[in-house]
Design a protein around this motif. Structure first.
Motif: not given
Length: 363
Positions: A295-299, A354-358, A360-361, A97-102
């Motif tokens: 993190v979400p910007l890089a991905i 929060i916007f970019f993280t959501r 991404f998820l 899951t995403a949380w495991n590497y974030l």
């Protein structure tokens, strides 16, 4: 076991990029001071150990700014590389899951926040205060440290010019000008003189064979010329306003709080001091916000390597600090409440993260 290996791998990559960013940005910000310190070492008679101590005392106030910037760069470079080499795709395909590497960069950023809160509030101001005390000590060892031949030097409210100086601390062709806003202008000329340093009084000049020119109080349109054989002049290192500005930067959180209590008891507004407290806290919490955004910007960018990572970090930092300094300025002038003015940039940064993280998820 696999998760532990993954966490260590991400942490190693993140910390290496964090160190890289910290070194680069810190070097850039202290570059101007480095030239001054080299001048102290080579031309002003300072020892290597003393110069290194001055450099060490300069670093804390710089790290308060560069550590958050480095955390953003670390997030961009680390996950930008993972995305470019399709490691993120492989991790997702394995069912992680995403949380495991974030959680690794998030927890590291939280550690930085916990470190920066006391660092910005206590340690950095104390280091800056010690730096000024040590620099005064350097001046005391060499009274002519600020004075160069045929160059105007500002000391407090005075401008000083010397035509020639010797190794025996003798100066010749001395001109001193004072043109402070709230005091009458003053001009002093002397054939020769010497200088000494007092940590409390500043620079003391013993001038010989010259004359002094000042406005006649009874007739402001006339100047009074007074000749002298020996004249003693003491000049503080800084003007009263400069001293006040400096002292605020050197005050710890507890000293600022006590000063605010004094001003409140006197019913004097204190938005500048309040903004200073909130500014230190706002900068302290930015690592977690920068990592959440980076993190979400890089991905999302996926390609470009380190050059894109540096470009994005500089763009984000530029926008953030324009908002931060603009809001702080409005708060210091009393246009906006200090807490809103200073934290506005962080709120905008948090909403963006929060916007970019959501997004991404949800991918």
């Amino acid at each position: 076991m696999a998760m532990r290996i993954l966490s260590k791998y991400i942490l190693k990559e993140f910390l290496s990029n964090l160190t890289l960013g910290l070194l680069i940005f810190t070097f850039v910000l202290i570059l101007d001071h480095l030239f001054e310190l080299v001048d102290v070492l080579i031309n002003k008679g300072g020892s290597l150990w003393l110069t290194l101590r001055l450099l060490g005392l300069l670093l804390p106030s710089t790290i308060s700014i560069t550590l958050p910037i480095a955390s953003l760069l670390a997030a961009l470079l680390t996950f930008g590389r993972f995305s470019e080499t399709n490691e993120i795709t492989a991790i997702r395909a394995s069912g992680i899951t995403a949380w495991n590497y974030l959680k690794t960069p998030y927890c590291t950023a939280l550690v930085l926040v916990v470190f920066l809160i006391p660092f910005n509030s206590l340690w950095a101001p104390l280091a800056q205060s010690h730096f000024r005390q040590l620099f005064v000590e350097v001046l005391g060892r060499n009274p002519l440290v600020r004075i160069e031949e045929n160059t105007f030097v500002e000391i407090g409210d005075y401008h000083f010019f010397v035509r020639k100086k010797t190794r025996a601390s003798l100066m010749m062709g001395i001109s001193i000008y004072k043109n402070a806003p709230n005091s009458p202008p003053l001009r002093i000329y002397a054939d020769e003189g010497t200088a000494s340093i007092d940590k409390n009084r500043g620079v003391t000049f013993i001038l010989k064979h010259g004359h002094l020119e000042k406005i006649d109080p009874a007739s402001p349109e006339h100047w009074v010329h007074t000749a002298f054989d020996t004249y003693t002049l003491s000049i503080p290192f800084m003007t009263s306003k400069q001293a006040a500005d400096k002292s605020m930067e050197e005050m710890t959180y507890f000293q600022l709080r006590d000063r605010i209590k004094e001003l409140r008891a006197q019913k004097i507004p204190f938005p500048v001091l309040t903004c200073q407290i909130h500014l230190r806290w706002a900068l302290a919490v930015t690592p977690i916000l920068f990592v959440m955004l980076g993190v979400p910007l890089a991905i999302r960018v996926h390609r470009g390597g380190r050059s894109i990572g540096f470009a994005i970090s500089l763009g984000v930092i530029g926008v953030y600090y324009v908002l931060l300094m603009g809001g702080t300025g409005l708060g210091q002038r009393g246009v906006w409440p200090p807490i809103f003015a200073v934290w506005m940039a962080n709120v905008i940064l948090m909403i963006s993260a929060i916007f970019f993280t959501r997004r991404f998820l949800k991918q």
